[in-house]
Design a protein around this motif. Structure first.
Motif, PDB file in Angstrom:
ATOM      1  N   ILE A  32      51.952  36.267  24.932  1.00  0.00           N
ATOM      2  CA  ILE A  32      52.183  34.821  24.827  1.00  0.00           C
ATOM      3  C   ILE A  32      51.548  34.327  23.546  1.00  0.00           C
ATOM      4  CG2 ILE A  32      51.603  32.571  25.809  1.00  0.00           C
ATOM      5  CD1 ILE A  32      51.827  33.894  28.584  1.00  0.00           C
ATOM      6  N   SER A  33      52.354  33.660  22.721  1.00  0.00           N
ATOM      7  CA  SER A  33      51.837  33.180  21.443  1.00  0.00           C
ATOM      8  C   SER A  33      52.235  31.742  21.134  1.00  0.00           C
ATOM      9  CB  SER A  33      52.305  34.102  20.308  1.00  0.00           C
ATOM     10  OG  SER A  33      53.714  34.074  20.209  1.00  0.00           O
ATOM     11  N   THR A  34      52.998  31.126  22.015  1.00  0.00           N
ATOM     12  CA  THR A  34      53.384  29.732  21.789  1.00  0.00           C
ATOM     13  C   THR A  34      53.175  28.939  23.066  1.00  0.00           C
ATOM     14  OG1 THR A  34      55.696  29.970  22.481  1.00  0.00           O
ATOM     15  CG2 THR A  34      55.204  30.427  20.154  1.00  0.00           C
ATOM     16  N   ALA A  35      53.078  27.630  22.894  1.00  0.00           N
ATOM     17  CA  ALA A  35      52.925  26.760  24.049  1.00  0.00           C
ATOM     18  C   ALA A  35      54.137  26.858  24.968  1.00  0.00           C
ATOM     19  CB  ALA A  35      52.712  25.314  23.584  1.00  0.00           C
ATOM     20  N   GLU A  36      55.305  26.987  24.376  1.00  0.00           N
ATOM     21  CA  GLU A  36      56.516  27.072  25.196  1.00  0.00           C
ATOM     22  C   GLU A  36      56.517  28.343  26.049  1.00  0.00           C
ATOM     23  OE1 GLU A  36      61.253  26.242  24.983  1.00  0.00           O
ATOM     24  OE2 GLU A  36      60.203  26.609  23.131  1.00  0.00           O
ATOM     25  N   GLN A  37      56.125  29.468  25.457  1.00  0.00           N
ATOM     26  CA  GLN A  37      56.056  30.710  26.226  1.00  0.00           C
ATOM     27  C   GLN A  37      55.042  30.576  27.360  1.00  0.00           C
ATOM     28  OE1 GLN A  37      54.960  33.406  23.110  1.00  0.00           O
ATOM     29  NE2 GLN A  37      57.058  34.167  22.853  1.00  0.00           N
ATOM     30  N   LEU A  38      53.886  30.002  27.047  1.00  0.00           N
ATOM     31  CA  LEU A  38      52.855  29.832  28.064  1.00  0.00           C
ATOM     32  C   LEU A  38      53.339  28.904  29.170  1.00  0.00           C
ATOM     33  CD1 LEU A  38      50.032  30.295  29.163  1.00  0.00           C
ATOM     34  CD2 LEU A  38      49.197  28.514  27.607  1.00  0.00           C
ATOM     35  N   PHE A  39      53.939  27.804  28.792  1.00  0.00           N
ATOM     36  CA  PHE A  39      54.434  26.855  29.784  1.00  0.00           C
ATOM     37  C   PHE A  39      55.487  27.506  30.681  1.00  0.00           C
ATOM     38  CE2 PHE A  39      57.163  23.477  31.359  1.00  0.00           C
ATOM     39  CZ  PHE A  39      56.223  22.647  31.926  1.00  0.00           C
ATOM     40  N   ASP A  40      56.428  28.220  30.071  1.00  0.00           N
ATOM     41  CA  ASP A  40      57.473  28.876  30.861  1.00  0.00           C
ATOM     42  C   ASP A  40      56.871  29.861  31.855  1.00  0.00           C
ATOM     43  OD1 ASP A  40      59.507  27.466  29.619  1.00  0.00           O
ATOM     44  OD2 ASP A  40      60.059  29.112  28.269  1.00  0.00           O
ATOM     45  N   ASP A  41      55.910  30.661  31.407  1.00  0.00           N
ATOM     46  CA  ASP A  41      55.301  31.652  32.285  1.00  0.00           C
ATOM     47  C   ASP A  41      54.493  30.978  33.393  1.00  0.00           C
ATOM     48  OD1 ASP A  41      52.962  34.016  32.671  1.00  0.00           O
ATOM     49  OD2 ASP A  41      55.021  34.691  32.407  1.00  0.00           O
ATOM     50  N   VAL A  42      53.730  29.955  33.040  1.00  0.00           N
ATOM     51  CA  VAL A  42      52.945  29.219  34.032  1.00  0.00           C
ATOM     52  C   VAL A  42      53.856  28.553  35.043  1.00  0.00           C
ATOM     53  CG1 VAL A  42      51.511  27.153  34.320  1.00  0.00           C
ATOM     54  CG2 VAL A  42      50.895  28.870  32.628  1.00  0.00           C
ATOM     55  N   PHE A  43      54.940  27.962  34.572  1.00  0.00           N
ATOM     56  CA  PHE A  43      55.843  27.270  35.476  1.00  0.00           C
ATOM     57  C   PHE A  43      56.477  28.229  36.471  1.00  0.00           C
ATOM     58  CE2 PHE A  43      59.835  25.085  36.609  1.00  0.00           C
ATOM     59  CZ  PHE A  43      59.287  23.917  37.136  1.00  0.00           C
ATOM     60  N   LYS A  44      56.858  29.406  36.013  1.00  0.00           N
ATOM     61  CA  LYS A  44      57.418  30.412  36.923  1.00  0.00           C
ATOM     62  C   LYS A  44      56.389  30.805  37.977  1.00  0.00           C
ATOM     63  CE  LYS A  44      60.412  32.308  33.411  1.00  0.00           C
ATOM     64  NZ  LYS A  44      60.561  33.388  32.433  1.00  0.00           N
ATOM     65  N   ARG A  45      55.163  31.015  37.567  1.00  0.00           N
ATOM     66  CA  ARG A  45      54.097  31.377  38.505  1.00  0.00           C
ATOM     67  C   ARG A  45      53.771  30.217  39.436  1.00  0.00           C
ATOM     68  NH1 ARG A  45      52.325  36.155  36.813  1.00  0.00           N
ATOM     69  NH2 ARG A  45      52.674  36.627  34.629  1.00  0.00           N
ATOM     70  N   GLY A  46      53.798  28.998  38.909  1.00  0.00           N
ATOM     71  CA  GLY A  46      53.490  27.823  39.710  1.00  0.00           C
ATOM     72  C   GLY A  46      54.475  27.627  40.845  1.00  0.00           C
ATOM     73  N   LEU A  47      55.736  27.909  40.573  1.00  0.00           N
ATOM     74  CA  LEU A  47      56.744  27.792  41.632  1.00  0.00           C
ATOM     75  C   LEU A  47      56.466  28.764  42.763  1.00  0.00           C
ATOM     76  CD1 LEU A  47      60.061  27.412  39.611  1.00  0.00           C
ATOM     77  CD2 LEU A  47      58.899  25.674  40.960  1.00  0.00           C
ATOM     78  N   ASN A  48      55.944  29.935  42.412  1.00  0.00           N
ATOM     79  CA  ASN A  48      55.646  30.933  43.429  1.00  0.00           C
ATOM     80  C   ASN A  48      54.373  30.623  44.208  1.00  0.00           C
ATOM     81  OD1 ASN A  48      57.900  32.431  42.768  1.00  0.00           O
ATOM     82  ND2 ASN A  48      56.810  33.553  41.160  1.00  0.00           N
ATOM     83  N   HIS A  49      53.498  29.783  43.651  1.00  0.00           N
ATOM     84  CA  HIS A  49      52.269  29.419  44.351  1.00  0.00           C
ATOM     85  C   HIS A  49      52.458  28.277  45.325  1.00  0.00           C
ATOM     86  CE1 HIS A  49      49.776  31.497  41.162  1.00  0.00           C
ATOM     87  NE2 HIS A  49      49.417  32.023  42.306  1.00  0.00           N
ATOM     88  N   GLY A  50      53.505  27.466  45.081  1.00  0.00           N
ATOM     89  CA  GLY A  50      53.722  26.261  45.854  1.00  0.00           C
ATOM     90  C   GLY A  50      53.781  26.480  47.313  1.00  0.00           C
TER      91      GLY A  50
END
Length: 82
Positions: free
Chosen positions: A64-82
């Motif tokens: 991960i080297s950009t905010a967009e990459q980080l956001f996309d990865d976090v968002f995918k993980r966040g959906l799975n934590h919900g």
């Protein structure tokens, strides 16, 4: 979400690549702060949850080297934590 996060994240910190280690660390910290801001203030995550999701994303994906990459990865993980 691909390509749509940029409007939330300042363009001067979009890329971390090509900088010294200290600069990269500072930029990555800024990227993390920007993503935390989006998650907390705009999407309603708690500060604690946002930080945990970011830490997990960076631990699992060191490319991960950009905010967009980080956001996309976090968002995918966040959906799975919900």
């Amino acid at each position: 979400l691909n390509g749509k996060v940029g409007r939330f994240i300042s363009s001067d910190i979009m890329a971390v690549e090509g900088n010294s280690d200290k600069q990269s660390n500072n930029l990555l910290k800024n990227v993390e702060d920007q993503v935390i801001n989006v998650l907390v203030k705009q999407l309603g995550y708690s500060d604690r949850d946002a930080k945990i999701l970011i830490a997990e994303a960076l631990k699992k994906n060191d490319r991960i080297s950009t905010a967009e990459q980080l956001f996309d990865d976090v968002f995918k993980r966040g959906l799975n934590h919900g």
